[in-house]
Motif scaffolding. Sequence first.
Motif, mmCIF file in Angstrom:
data_model
loop_
_atom_site.group_PDB
_atom_site.id
_atom_site.type_symbol
_atom_site.label_atom_id
_atom_site.label_comp_id
_atom_site.label_asym_id
_atom_site.label_seq_id
_atom_site.Cartn_x
_atom_site.Cartn_y
_atom_site.Cartn_z
ATOM 1 N N LYS A 310 0.838 -1.209 0.000
ATOM 2 C CA LYS A 310 0.000 0.000 0.000
ATOM 3 C C LYS A 310 0.868 1.252 0.000
ATOM 4 N N ILE A 311 1.866 1.257 0.885
ATOM 5 C CA ILE A 311 2.752 2.420 0.998
ATOM 6 C C ILE A 311 3.528 2.615 -0.300
ATOM 7 N N LEU A 312 3.991 1.513 -0.889
ATOM 8 C CA LEU A 312 4.760 1.589 -2.141
ATOM 9 C C LEU A 312 3.923 2.170 -3.268
ATOM 10 N N GLU A 313 2.673 1.732 -3.404
ATOM 11 C CA GLU A 313 1.804 2.227 -4.471
ATOM 12 C C GLU A 313 1.497 3.711 -4.302
ATOM 13 N N VAL A 314 1.322 4.151 -3.052
ATOM 14 C CA VAL A 314 1.037 5.569 -2.806
ATOM 15 C C VAL A 314 2.266 6.426 -3.104
ATOM 16 N N LEU A 315 3.435 5.993 -2.645
ATOM 17 C CA LEU A 315 4.657 6.770 -2.846
ATOM 18 C C LEU A 315 5.026 6.866 -4.322
#
Length: 448
Positions: A310-315
């Motif tokens: 999730k964090i990777l996709e947002v960043l």
Amino acid sequence: MKKIISLFYSNLFLSSRLFAALSGCVVLFVLSFFFPWLGVIPELVFWVLLLLTIIDLLLLYRTANAIFAKRQAPERLSNSDENELGIFIESKYSFTISVGIIDEIPFQFQKRDVWFKTILKSGEHKLISYMLRPTKRGEYEFGNIRVFVRSPLGILSRRFNFEQAEILPVYPSFLQMRKYELMAISNRLNEIGIKKIRRLGHSMEFEQVKTYVPGDDFRTINWKSTARQGNLMTNFYTDEKSQQVYCVIDKSRAMKMPFDSLSLLDYAINASLVLANIALLKEDKAGLITVAEKIGAVIPADRRHTQINKILEVLYKEKTRYLETNMEALYTTICHVIKQRSLVVFFTNYESMNAMQRQLPFLKRIAKLHLLLVVFFENTELKQLSEQPANNVEEIYIKTIAEKFAFDKKLIVKELAKHGIQSILTSPQNLTINTINRYLELKARQKI
């Protein structure tokens, strides 16, 4: 028919060897006017050259699909890291050939010399590897692969075109994240600069009662269990878990500044991804907030296996904005989203005391609720200027200004510490290591 003829001519190239041979023929014809004894030698050389050219043409074109080439690339590229790509090539000619390969890489790399040379024997195949280092997140469009083939004669060159246009996304540095993850799993973080922090006291997170062994703290002896078992038993404590770690990333214009062709925002994004992954490995909860003139993405802290994705996709989608950071909106969001005391790591940049003073009232409010760690950057170019000797009045002036800016950064650290706010002043290259070191230190000292 016209299309076939056009395709034939467009893929046929004359080599420098042919032009050199033609130049030799011209010289022989000119010399034959002054030296009659040369006789028919110039004409003979010309006809031999023409015959060799026809033979070379037949050798190159008698097989329709004589070459196969394909690009081998990962599904996504890692920003700021060296990514390995490859070109698989196979020859179906019955003789040895010389091959030149052009891979049409994305324009973002600004490279016009991606040219590979190799020699392939009959039926041989090779994998040619090369490295690319992207410095911006986003979509990178690759073009076709062009293969230029020469026979042993080397008079002509035939081009093969392989349509392999594809778009590869460039994500935050997941290769760096995996490297730190493997080091953390094998307890080898100290090999890449992560310090071993001496633990003060012990955690109150009880795990089990175990048999006492020499070296255990005698203060942890469980006397009731000792009396029941007849052997010394001791309480075993482990690190406190499920503590919340939030990475707050400033996307304002202060983070647009580039270092080593990478913006401060990208450095902060890469460090946040690694820190979140290390926190999850330590069984803490990781969350994310991005902010500029308004709040961007908000990911509540969690410790599920899908959290890092999730964090990777947002960043991957975050971009720099061009307005000031809205600290009031950030404070309101933190109060609304983060319900328990947490470690809040705020990645930002200050170039002067005035810039920090404008945000200080809100930083003090956040620090009352949570453990706030402000991470900002050294200006490495100004630091180099301040360390260089001055030889004239202009250089003295430049050096003085550079020293003033560097001194202001140190004053910001002292001012934040005066209000009980933790801070890290670091160069962009050392950001990830320094941030992880401070997280492990705070966790060891049980300040979260």
